[in-house]
Write a protein that holds these residues in place. Structure first.
Motif, short mmCIF file in Angstrom:
data_model
loop_
_atom_site.label_atom_id
_atom_site.label_comp_id
_atom_site.label_asym_id
_atom_site.label_seq_id
_atom_site.Cartn_x
_atom_site.Cartn_y
_atom_site.Cartn_z
N ASN A 183 0.82 -1.11 -0.16
CA ASN A 183 0.08 0.13 -0.09
C ASN A 183 1.04 1.13 0.13
O ASN A 183 0.53 2.42 0.45
CB ASN A 183 -0.92 0.12 1.21
N LEU A 184 1.93 1.26 -0.34
CA LEU A 184 3.14 2.29 -0.39
C LEU A 184 3.12 2.79 -1.97
O LEU A 184 3.23 2.14 -2.72
CB LEU A 184 4.39 1.77 0.07
N SER A 185 3.30 4.03 -1.99
CA SER A 185 3.28 4.37 -3.53
C SER A 185 4.10 5.69 -3.45
O SER A 185 4.39 6.40 -2.58
CB SER A 185 1.94 5.19 -3.90
N GLU A 211 5.84 9.28 -4.19
CA GLU A 211 5.24 10.49 -3.95
C GLU A 211 5.38 11.30 -5.52
O GLU A 211 6.22 11.03 -6.20
CB GLU A 211 6.10 11.39 -3.22
N ARG A 215 7.28 6.62 -0.33
CA ARG A 215 6.88 6.97 1.13
C ARG A 215 5.92 6.05 1.49
O ARG A 215 4.99 5.33 0.54
CB ARG A 215 6.22 8.33 1.13
N ASP A 273 2.32 4.97 2.86
CA ASP A 273 1.13 5.65 2.98
C ASP A 273 0.25 4.79 4.08
O ASP A 273 -0.51 3.80 3.74
CB ASP A 273 0.35 5.40 1.57
N TYR A 274 0.23 5.13 5.33
CA TYR A 274 -0.16 4.58 6.45
C TYR A 274 -1.73 4.68 6.53
O TYR A 274 -2.61 3.68 6.85
CB TYR A 274 0.36 4.91 7.56
N ARG A 275 -2.27 5.68 5.84
CA ARG A 275 -3.59 5.75 5.76
C ARG A 275 -4.46 5.11 4.93
O ARG A 275 -5.59 4.31 5.18
CB ARG A 275 -3.97 7.48 5.34
N SER A 276 -3.70 4.74 3.83
CA SER A 276 -4.32 3.68 2.92
C SER A 276 -4.19 2.36 3.44
O SER A 276 -4.95 1.48 3.15
CB SER A 276 -3.56 3.64 1.45
N LEU A 283 -7.57 6.40 -4.99
CA LEU A 283 -7.65 5.95 -3.51
C LEU A 283 -8.16 4.43 -3.37
O LEU A 283 -7.58 3.65 -2.76
CB LEU A 283 -8.77 6.61 -2.65
N LYS A 314 -4.97 2.63 -3.92
CA LYS A 314 -4.04 2.42 -2.80
C LYS A 314 -4.75 1.44 -1.79
O LYS A 314 -4.01 0.79 -1.02
CB LYS A 314 -3.98 3.94 -2.06
N THR A 315 -5.86 1.46 -1.69
CA THR A 315 -6.61 0.83 -0.70
C THR A 315 -6.55 -0.81 -0.94
O THR A 315 -6.22 -1.57 -0.36
CB THR A 315 -8.02 1.03 -0.55
#
Length: 459
Positions: A4-6, A8, A246, A248-251, A388, A391-392
Motif C-alpha cells: 500500500n505504499l506509493s 510521491e 513513502r 502511505d499508512y492511511r491507505s 484511493l 491504494k486501498t
C-alpha cells in the motif's frame, strides 16, 4: 506481496507531455545510489533510462527473493533427515520444526513491507540478504550435534522465517519501479521467481548433502552463506533507492477497515497458505507414510505450485478471478480427498498424484485470488475515487500476503494434531476439505452469486 505504499509525485523540467506531466531526462543518481526523481508513467522518462534501471532492479530483486524462499524452506528438507542423523524427535516435534518458519515468516511480512520506504529498496535488499546468514549459519551449526535440544532446534528453525519476509519487501520495492501498465507483469515475475525457490531447494539440497560418504546436513546451511553474500554484493553494486517512495499508512489503515480485505485474506490462507503448508510438510509426509520411497521427489509439488501460479492469473484475466478461485478450491478438495484414499489404501501412486493435484489447485488459486483484489476494490468506484481505491487495494494485497502465509503454519500443525489425537493424518485432511468447501462457498456468495453486488463486475 505488493504494498500500500506509493511513490510521491515529483516535479520535472522540460516541455509538457500529452498526459499533462513534464518529462525529465534520464534518471541520475546521487551518493548512495539514491534516485531523487522517479516517474515511470512519463514515457520520455521511461524510454530515457527508466526502463533499463527498473529491469535491472527487478532481476537482482528476483535473485534475492529466490534465496529468501530457499532459506525459508530449508527445514522442510532437513527435518525428514534428522532422525537418520541421530536426532531423537517425535513426529509432533518434526512438524513444529516445519511450521515455525512459516509462522515467523508470516509475522515479519508487514514490517518488511514498511522497511523499504524507511531504509530504501537497495539498502533493505542488502540488509535482508545479510539476515539470511543467521538462519543458514544456525542450521549448519545446530544439525552438527545430534544432542542438540529440541528447543535449540526450534529457535534455529524460527530464524528461517527471515526468508519469508523477503517476499514482502521485494514485492514492495519492485512495485515502485514500474508503471501501472507493466506493474502486473513485473510483480508476477518477481513472485514466480521467489516461489520457485521452494521447489528447487527441495531438489538441490538433498543432492548436496549426500555428496561423498554419509549425510552432511550442515551443508544445507553452509551452501547458502556464499549465496546470501553474493545477493548482498549484487544489490549493493546494482540496485537503487528511490527517495520518492513513502509509506502511505492511511491507505493501509483504510484497507484494514474494508471487509473485503479480510474476506480475501481468508481465501488466501486456502491458496497461498496451502502452497507453503503442503510444500513444507510434503517431504516429511512421504518419509513417514511411505518410507520406501525417496523424499527427493517431493520437490515436484512445490515446483508445480510455483509454475501454475502465473497460469492462474492469466486464466483469471479471461474468466474472472472469482470463478477461477472457486475452481481452484474444487481442485484442492479433490486433491485432499484423493490423498485420504491414498493413505487408507496405502497407495503411493494415489497419494502422490493427489498431492500434485493439491499443488496445482494452490498454484492456480494464488494467481486467481491476487487478480481478484484490484478488481474488487475498483468495482463501482467513480473516476475521482479510483486513485484511493488503488491504494486501498494495494494495502489489501499487503495484508492478505501476510495473513495467507499463516497457512504454512496451520497445515503442518493440523497434521501433527491429527496424528497425536487420532493416530492418523486423515482427520486433518477432512478438516482441510471442509475449509476449502467453506472458502469456495464464500467466494461464490460474495463475488460470483447472481444478484450479489460484485457478480456483475466479473471480479
Amino acid at each position: 506481496m505488493t504494498t500500500n505504499l506509493s511513490p510521491e509525485p515529483t516535479t520535472t523540467t522540460s516541455s509538457t507531455t500529452s498526459s499533462g506531466t513534464t518529462p525529465t531526462a534520464a534518471p541520475t543518481h546521487r551518493s548512495g545510489r539514491w534516485i531523487d526523481h522517479w516517474d515511470p508513467e512519463d514515457p520520455t522518462f521511461w524510454r530515457g533510462g527508466g526502463r533499463a534501471i527498473a529491469r535491472r532492479n527487478l532481476t537482482l530483486s528476483v535473485f534475492a527473493e529466490f534465496l529468501g524462499f530457499c532459506v525459508w524452506a530449508l527445514w522442510s528438507v532437513v527435518v525428514p533427515l534428522l532422525p537418520g542423523a541421530g536426532f531423537s524427535l517425535t513426529l509432533d516435534q518434526q512438524f513444529w520444526l516445519i511450521a515455525v518458519p512459516s509462522l515467523v515468516g508470516a509475522t515479519v511480512r508487514i514490517p518488511y513491507t514498511f522497511a523499504v520506504p524507511r531504509f530504501g529498496g537497495r539498502n533493505w535488499t542488502i540488509i535482508s540478504a545479510l539476515l539470511l546468514l543467521l538462519p543458514a549459519s544456525a542450521l549448519a551449526w545446530v544439525v552438527s550435534d545430534p544432542t542438540s535440544s529440541f528447543g535449540l532446534l526450534l529457535a534455529c528453525a524460527a530464524l528461517a522465517g527471515f526468508g519469508g519476509g523477503n517476499f514482502a519487501s521485494s514485492m514492495t520495492n519492485i512495485s515502485f519501479f514500474f508503471p501501472e501498465a507493466e506493474k502486473g507483469k513485473a510483480l508476477g515475475l518477481n513472485a514466480a521467481g521467489g516461489n520457485l525457490g521452494t521447489g528447487l531447494v527441495q531438489l538441490v539440497v538433498p543432492a548436496v548433502i549426500a555428496v561423498g560418504a554419509g549425510t552432511h546436513l550442515d551443508r544445507a546451511g553452509l551452501m547458502f552463506i556464499p549465496l546470501a553474500l553474493l545477493a548482498a554484493v549484487l544489490a549493493w553494486r546494482g540496485m537503487d533507492n528511490l527517495t520518492g517512495a513513502r509509506a502511505d499508512y492511511r491507505s493501509f489503515a483504510a484497507a484494514t477497515r474494508n471487509r473485503h480485505t479480510w474476506i480475501i485474506s481468508f481465501l488466501y490462507i486456502g491458496t497461498f497458505g496451502s502452497f507453503i503448508g503442503y510444500s513444507g510438510a510434503f517431504p516429511t509426509l512421504l518419509k513417514t507414510q511411505f518410507p520406501e520411497t525417496p523424499t527427493t521427489i517431493a520437490f515436484l509439488g512445490a515446483l508445480i505450485g510455483a509454475l501454475t501460479r502465473p497460469l492462474g492469473g492469466m486464466v483469471a484475466d479471461r474468466l474472472g478471478g472469482a470463478r477461477v478461485t472457486i475452481a481452484s478450491f474444487t481442485l484442492l478438495m479433490v486433491g485432499a480427498v484423493g490423498a485420504i484414499e491414498g493413505l487408507e489404501s496405502h497407495s503411493f501412486v494415489v497419494f502422490f498424484g493427489s498431492f500434485l493435484v493439491l499443488f496445482v489447485g494452490a498454484g492456480i488459486g494464488n494467481g486467481a485470488t491476487y487478480r481478484m483484489i484490484p478488481a474488487v476494490f475498483r468495482a463501482g468506484v467513480s473516476a475521482e475515487r479510483l486513485p484511493l481505491a488503488r491504494k486501498t487495494a494495494a494495502g489489501c494485497i499487503g495484508i492478505a500476503g501476510a495473513v495467507g502465509a499463516y497457512g504454512g503454519f496451520f497445515i503442518p500443525r493440523g497434521f501433527a494434531m491429527a496424528k497425536a489425537q487420532y493416530g492418523s493424518l486423515v482427520p486433518a485432511l477432512w478438516v482441510f476439505v471442509v475449509a476449502y468447501a467453506l472458502m469456495a462457498t464464500t467466494t461464490y456468495a460474495v463475488y460470483a452469486r447472481r444478484g450479489s453486488a460484485l457478480a456483475a463486475e466479473t471480479v
